[in-house]
Structures are given as structure tokens and as C-alpha cells.
Scaffold this motif. Structure first.
Motif, mmCIF file in Angstrom:
data_model
loop_
_atom_site.group_PDB
_atom_site.id
_atom_site.type_symbol
_atom_site.label_atom_id
_atom_site.label_comp_id
_atom_site.label_asym_id
_atom_site.label_seq_id
_atom_site.Cartn_x
_atom_site.Cartn_y
_atom_site.Cartn_z
ATOM 1 N N UNK A 1 38.890 16.892 5.144
ATOM 2 C CA UNK A 1 39.415 18.208 5.522
ATOM 3 C C UNK A 1 38.404 18.934 6.400
ATOM 4 N N UNK A 2 37.137 18.851 6.021
ATOM 5 C CA UNK A 2 36.083 19.503 6.790
ATOM 6 C C UNK A 2 36.026 18.961 8.212
ATOM 7 N N UNK A 3 36.136 17.648 8.367
ATOM 8 C CA UNK A 3 36.102 17.047 9.705
ATOM 9 C C UNK A 3 37.320 17.448 10.529
ATOM 10 N N UNK B 1 38.602 20.262 10.510
ATOM 11 C CA UNK B 1 38.281 21.610 10.989
ATOM 12 C C UNK B 1 37.151 21.569 12.015
ATOM 13 N N UNK B 2 36.037 20.936 11.646
ATOM 14 C CA UNK B 2 34.823 21.052 12.460
ATOM 15 C C UNK B 2 34.705 20.017 13.564
ATOM 16 N N UNK B 3 35.271 18.848 13.377
ATOM 17 C CA UNK B 3 35.135 17.780 14.367
ATOM 18 C C UNK B 3 36.359 17.716 15.284
ATOM 19 N N UNK B 4 37.535 17.650 14.696
ATOM 20 C CA UNK B 4 38.770 17.542 15.480
ATOM 21 C C UNK B 4 39.257 18.918 15.939
ATOM 22 N N UNK B 5 39.304 19.853 15.013
ATOM 23 C CA UNK B 5 39.781 21.189 15.336
ATOM 24 C C UNK B 5 41.281 21.361 15.255
ATOM 25 N N UNK B 6 41.979 20.372 14.698
ATOM 26 C CA UNK B 6 43.439 20.483 14.605
ATOM 27 C C UNK B 6 43.864 21.567 13.613
ATOM 28 N N UNK B 7 42.997 21.863 12.659
ATOM 29 C CA UNK B 7 43.246 22.988 11.754
ATOM 30 C C UNK B 7 42.038 23.922 11.818
ATOM 31 N N UNK B 8 42.273 25.177 11.510
ATOM 32 C CA UNK B 8 41.205 26.168 11.506
ATOM 33 C C UNK B 8 41.199 26.890 10.175
ATOM 34 N N UNK B 9 40.013 27.301 9.788
ATOM 35 C CA UNK B 9 39.827 28.020 8.535
ATOM 36 C C UNK B 9 39.214 29.368 8.861
ATOM 37 N N UNK C 1 47.142 26.132 11.946
ATOM 38 C CA UNK C 1 47.288 24.847 12.606
ATOM 39 C C UNK C 1 47.881 23.820 11.661
ATOM 40 N N UNK C 2 47.946 22.595 12.119
ATOM 41 C CA UNK C 2 48.429 21.500 11.282
ATOM 42 C C UNK C 2 47.637 20.248 11.624
ATOM 43 N N UNK C 3 47.548 19.360 10.668
ATOM 44 C CA UNK C 3 46.776 18.137 10.852
ATOM 45 C C UNK C 3 47.359 17.296 11.982
ATOM 46 N N UNK C 4 46.494 16.793 12.836
ATOM 47 C CA UNK C 4 46.939 15.851 13.853
ATOM 48 C C UNK C 4 47.203 14.509 13.164
ATOM 49 N N UNK C 5 47.767 13.576 13.885
ATOM 50 C CA UNK C 5 48.120 12.282 13.305
ATOM 51 C C UNK C 5 46.896 11.558 12.738
ATOM 52 N N UNK D 1 45.622 13.401 9.612
ATOM 53 C CA UNK D 1 46.605 13.209 8.550
ATOM 54 C C UNK D 1 46.415 11.837 7.898
ATOM 55 N N UNK D 2 46.267 10.804 8.717
ATOM 56 C CA UNK D 2 46.064 9.448 8.184
ATOM 57 C C UNK D 2 44.750 9.342 7.418
#
Length: 131
Positions: A41-43, A45-53, A79-83, A86-87
Motif C-alpha cells: 500500500x505504501x509503495x 502511494x509513494x512509488x507509483x502514486x496511483x493512490x494518495x493519502x 485515487x484508485x489502485x492501478x493494475x 492492485x496485483x
């Protein structure tokens, strides 16, 4: 394809768990799996950026009724998880479920009973369940 029953899954875990047969190994792997879920979950947010906190103090008042409280309290998530994320998260949640099931096996606890009991408790206590 239909999802396997909890009983089938628990039996499969019992058959597959070879390397970590010790209860202590299972406990440590369960903790590690939980940390991996947090990391995924942290990645996202911080690595991909598909979700924000965007966490801040919840604005809750004792005067709010249940419906207004549900609308007022937030998850702090946008936001929402990218593919890919999500995987990755499903993989880590699956590993967590595997070791939780292994713990149930070691302690002779039926996974479907755990879920049934928790469901019944949630149904009976409702919002007061986790307070």
C-alpha cells in the motif's frame, strides 16, 4: 471457475506448508506477510502514486447521527489502485491469508468458523463491534 470453499483452501494450505511447519515460523511469517501488505500500500502511494493519502484529524462530533457521521468521516484516500499495484496488493493479501490459515491449522481452528463468528459478532454488535 468458482472460488474454493474456505474448507478447501484450509486443506490445501495444510498440504502445502512444508518448510514452515513450526508454529513460531508460521507466526513470524504471518507478521512478515502483514508488513508486506503495508509495504504494498505504501509503495502504491509513494512509488507509483496511483493512490494518495491525505491524513488529518477526523472531524467527528458526538452530536452527529449515524448517517451524518458516515458522510463526515473520511478514509483519507484518493485515487484508485492501478493494475500493477492492485496485483501486487492481491498477492500480498493472499500470502497473508495463507499464513493466517496456516496458524488456524496449527491451532485446530476452522477458518470458516472464524469468519462465521466474526460475521455474527458484526451483525449483533454493528458499529459497536470495534469500539
Amino acid at each position: 471457475m468458482n472460488a474454493p470453499s474456505l474448507e478447501q483452501f484450509q486443506q490445501q494450505v495444510s498440504e502445502l506448508l512444508l518448510r514452515h511447519r513450526s508454529l513460531l515460523d508460521v507466526l513470524s511469517k504471518l507478521g512478515q506477510a502483514g508488513a508486506s501488505v503495508n509495504r504494498a500500500v505504501t509503495k502504491a502511494i509513494t512509488d507509483c502514486g496511483c493512490i494518495e493519502l491525505n491524513a488529518r484529524k477526523q472531524q467527528y462530533s458526538a452530536e452527529l447521527d449515524l448517517e451524518n457521521a458516515k458522510e463526515t468521516l473520511q478514509s483519507h484516500l484518493t485515487g484508485s489502485l492501478c493494475e500493477n499495484c492492485n496485483e501486487a496488493l492481491k498477492t500480498e493479501l493472499g500470502r497473508n491469508l495463507f499464513y493466517m490459515t496456516a496458524l488456524c491449522n496449527h491451532l485446530h481452528i476452522e477458518l470458516d468458523e472464524v469468519i462465521k463468528d466474526e460475521y455474527d459478532k458484526c451483525s449483533t454488535l454493528g458499529l459497536f463491534n470495534l469500539t
